[in-house]
Design an enzyme around this catalytic site. Structure first.
Site, PDB file in Angstrom:
ATOM      1  N   ILE A  66       5.476   0.574  -3.739  1.00 38.04           N
ATOM      2  CA  ILE A  66       4.873   0.367  -5.054  1.00 38.04           C
ATOM      3  C   ILE A  66       5.859   0.798  -6.134  1.00 38.04           C
ATOM      4  O   ILE A  66       6.073   0.080  -7.121  1.00 38.04           O
ATOM      5  CB  ILE A  66       3.546   1.141  -5.185  1.00 38.04           C
ATOM      6  N   GLY A  73       0.782  -1.220   0.000  1.00 36.52           N
ATOM      7  CA  GLY A  73       0.000   0.000   0.000  1.00 36.52           C
ATOM      8  C   GLY A  73       0.819   1.278   0.000  1.00 36.52           C
ATOM      9  O   GLY A  73       0.330   2.326  -0.373  1.00 36.52           O
ATOM     10  N   GLU A  74       2.058   1.191   0.397  1.00 36.78           N
ATOM     11  CA  GLU A  74       2.899   2.381   0.526  1.00 36.78           C
ATOM     12  C   GLU A  74       3.477   2.779  -0.834  1.00 36.78           C
ATOM     13  O   GLU A  74       4.007   1.941  -1.570  1.00 36.78           O
ATOM     14  CB  GLU A  74       4.032   2.070   1.507  1.00 36.78           C
ATOM     15  N   ALA A  75       3.397   4.060  -1.157  1.00 39.38           N
ATOM     16  CA  ALA A  75       3.799   4.558  -2.479  1.00 39.38           C
ATOM     17  C   ALA A  75       5.251   4.217  -2.828  1.00 39.38           C
ATOM     18  O   ALA A  75       5.539   3.824  -3.962  1.00 39.38           O
ATOM     19  CB  ALA A  75       3.577   6.063  -2.565  1.00 39.38           C
TER      20      ALA A  75
END
Length: 166
Positions: free
Chosen positions: A110, A105-107
């Site tokens: 990703i 979920g963490e940018a």
């Protein structure tokens, strides 16, 4: 002791994190600190339903070191991710649906996972784009647009406009 150590590592992974399990096995000499060995361990545990793909994505998406980048690359390739002869769309879909992990979920995580995809796609299809950076920008944009369009947490009136995207 090998089986005892692995059992303890799996318990650590369930209770705390895969990182703790890998560190424990490194300390005990059961698992070497090579990127290939760590990736092989992850793949084996995933294939035997010990590690879920969400936890794997979180673990391999963590960290900017060259070692963690090597673990990501080894894991992606060990999971059979080859994009030779595939279009960009087929490749990104395959990577995200059957790549052996789920996007964290963490940018930043990703971005790291998308960077590995871009490198692999460019290696497998060197004539598709002039460099892997092009594949990176396109892949990240595709994921961002897909999330904006399909994530139930994004209200319809909050969705990006074409102008905002550009």
């Amino acid at each position: 002791h090998h089986d005892e150590h692995v059992a303890k590592a799996l318990q650590l992974a369930r209770e705390k994190s895969i990182a703790k399990a890998v560190a424990f096995l490194n300390d005990k000499g059961v698992l070497s600190d090579s990127a290939h060995d760590v990736a092989s361990f992850l793949r084996y545990q995933r294939d035997h339903n010990e590690f879920d793909e969400v936890a794997i994505g979180d673990f391999i998406g963590e960290g900017d070191s060259s070692f963690k980048s090597d673990v990501r690359m080894c894991y992606v390739r060990l999971c059979g991710n080859s994009f030779k002869g595939m279009t960009f769309q087929q490749s990104i879909r395959s990577y995200l649906t059957s790549g052996g992990f789920r996007l964290p979920g963490e940018a930043q995580k990703i971005e790291r996972m998308v960077q590995i995809f871009a490198q692999c796609f460019h290696q497998d299809n060197p004539d598709a784009f002039s460099c892997s950076d092009t594949a990176m920008v396109l892949a990240y944009s595709t994921i961002m647009l897909n999330t904006d369009l399909h994530n139930p947490q994004v209200k319809k009136k909050q969705r990006m406009t074409k102008k905002q995207f550009v």
